[in-house]
Scaffold this active site. Structure first.
Site, PDB file in Angstrom:
ATOM      1  N   PHE A 172       0.862  -1.185   0.000  1.00  0.00           N
ATOM      2  CA  PHE A 172       0.000   0.000   0.000  1.00  0.00           C
ATOM      3  C   PHE A 172       0.894   1.230   0.000  1.00  0.00           C
ATOM      4  O   PHE A 172       1.638   1.473   0.944  1.00  0.00           O
ATOM      5  CB  PHE A 172      -0.961   0.053   1.199  1.00  0.00           C
ATOM      6  N   LYS A 187       3.011  11.152   6.895  1.00  0.00           N
ATOM      7  CA  LYS A 187       2.197  10.960   8.105  1.00  0.00           C
ATOM      8  C   LYS A 187       2.737  11.739   9.313  1.00  0.00           C
ATOM      9  O   LYS A 187       2.504  12.922   9.421  1.00  0.00           O
ATOM     10  CB  LYS A 187       2.053   9.480   8.414  1.00  0.00           C
ATOM     11  N   ASP A 193       9.611   2.963   1.557  1.00  0.00           N
ATOM     12  CA  ASP A 193       8.437   3.747   1.931  1.00  0.00           C
ATOM     13  C   ASP A 193       8.256   3.588   3.434  1.00  0.00           C
ATOM     14  O   ASP A 193       7.697   2.605   3.917  1.00  0.00           O
ATOM     15  CB  ASP A 193       7.207   3.258   1.168  1.00  0.00           C
TER      16      ASP A 193
END
Ligand SMILES: Cc1ncc(COP(=O)(O)O)c(C=O)c1O
Length: 403
Positions: free
Chosen positions: A142, A256, A227
């Protein structure tokens, strides 16, 4: 459910595009690890907005940095310099041990930036023939929701109906170093990987996988792109989850928690030989590097520099994982995780994970399911041991009743 909660939900259901299915709670205020809903009920936040709230809700130093900056300057665009962007980029580059940073906003934009950079690097530096660059990605990944990113998702829901999709991606199983080795050829410019797969259900790869990936990328002249949008910045017990294997990727993608739970802020961090391939006009974003986000991001880096929260994540995380595993509950197939981050996978015939999360909500715990069978837990790293135990007691209670 009270009228207040129902009113909030009704309004959202009427006016929001139906691309989410939130749990039936309407949050109105929050502090640290606790949130309060519109009815005045309190909950421990065991999701932290998918790790965007690693430092808790409204961390005082982050709120102060934001307020101070709001009173001075919020946006310049990169048409002009501002006095916040340079110090932030320097501090973040130093935290990562890299030369330079490209600031963006959302995580998906950070991933897009890394993809563009890797392709450009492939053509300009590696010498790949035009339009031939390939990037290896993992099944179950994801990395966000843009058209290019969903092109290499293996989740049919993420892809179907959104074609034509972007070519140039190869999929390998996550955690399988032999399959990765077999996927390289001269056109491969990068291996894009989550060091721990978050949305897939907190999947930790076998020991040595990231080291093997590092070696394979080096041998094949490709970039290792990590990531760390969800796994990084303390969540997995270190500043970067790659540290578990002592691996340094060529490119970090961060997001984030970088924005302190206040503002969207993402970044691609790498050395000059990689990010230096970009020239004015080849990439950018109006809000990327805005002074408000940079002032907050700089404070985030300052918090991480002490290493205290990373240590806390390791210590409390060990406690959380041990507590969940030692309970040996029949409804639980496996407890995976690192740092203060757990995926509790239920046995196939258990009550669905979503129903567990609804029961947890009734008992004052916010958590979120993923893929029907896994409950994911990621409390703010600032949570007290007492509050964590309070939440764990309720989680074990709900799991015990599940079968
Ligand atoms: C590993 C990873 N990469 C990228 C993203 C996308 O970030 P955003 O939702 O900010 O676009 C996410 C979001 O969950 C993520 O977990």
């Amino acid at each position: 459910m009270s009228d207040e909660t129902q009113d909030v939900i009704r309004l959202v259901e009427r006016y929001s595009a139906p691309n989410y299915a939130p749990l039936p709670v309407a949050v109105a205020a929050a502090e640290g690890a606790w949130v309060t809903d519109v009815e005045g009920r309190r909950y421990v936040d065991m999701l932290s907005s998918y790790s965007a709230l690693n430092f808790g809700h409204r961390h005082p130093a982050l709120v102060k940095a934001a307020k101070d900056q709001l009173d001075r300057l919020t946006l310049t665009s990169r048409a002009f310099h501002n006095d916040q962007v340079g110090p932030f980029l320097r501090d973040l580059a130093e935290l990562c041990g890299k030369d330079m940073v490209l600031p963006m906003n959302s995580g998906a934009e950070g991933v897009e930036t890394a993809i563009k950079t890797a392709r450009k690097w492939g053509y300009d530096v590696k010498g790949v023939a035009p339009e031939r660059a390939k990037i290896i990605t993992c099944a179950g990944n994801f990395h966000g929701r843009t058209t290019t990113i969903v092109s290499f998702s293996t989740d049919p829901k993420a892809r179907q109906g959104f074609g034509p999709l972007t070519p140039g991606f190869v999929t390998v199983p996550f955690g399988d170093a032999d399959a990765l080795a077999a996927a390289f050829d001269n056109d491969v410019v990068a291996f894009l990987v989550e060091p721990i797969q978050g949305e897939a259900g907190v999947i930790v790869p076998p020991d040595g996988y990231l080291r093997a990936a590092r070696e394979l990328c080096t041998e094949n002249g490709a970039l290792l792109v990590a990531d760390e949008i969800q796994s990084g910045l303390g969540r997995a017990g270190y500043t970067f989850a790659c540290e578990h294997e002592g691996v340094e990727p060529d490119v970090y993608i961060l997001g984030k928690a970088l924005g302190g739970g206040i503002t969207p802020l993402s970044a691609v961090v790498a050395n000059t030989d990689v990010l230096g391939v970009l020239t004015p006009g080849t990439h950018g974003s109006t809000f990327g590097g805005n002074p408000l986000a940079c002032a907050i991001g700089r404070e985030v880096v300052r918090i991480l520099q002490t290493g205290e929260l990373q240590e806390r994540s390791r210590k409390l995380g060990e406690h959380m994982l041990t507590t969940l595993r030692d309970a040996s509950l029949p409804a639980v197939k496996e407890v995976r995780g690192r740092g203060l981050w757990a995926g509790v996978e239920l046995v196939p015939d258990a009550v669905p994970a979503r129903a567990h999360c609804e029961r947890l909500l009734e008992r004052g715990v916010l958590a979120k399911d993923t893929h029907e069978t896994t409950i994911r837990l990621a409390p703010p790293l600032v949570i007290s041991e007492e509050d964590l135990d309070w939440a764990l007691e309720r989680i074990l209670g709900v799991l015990e009743e599940a079968r």
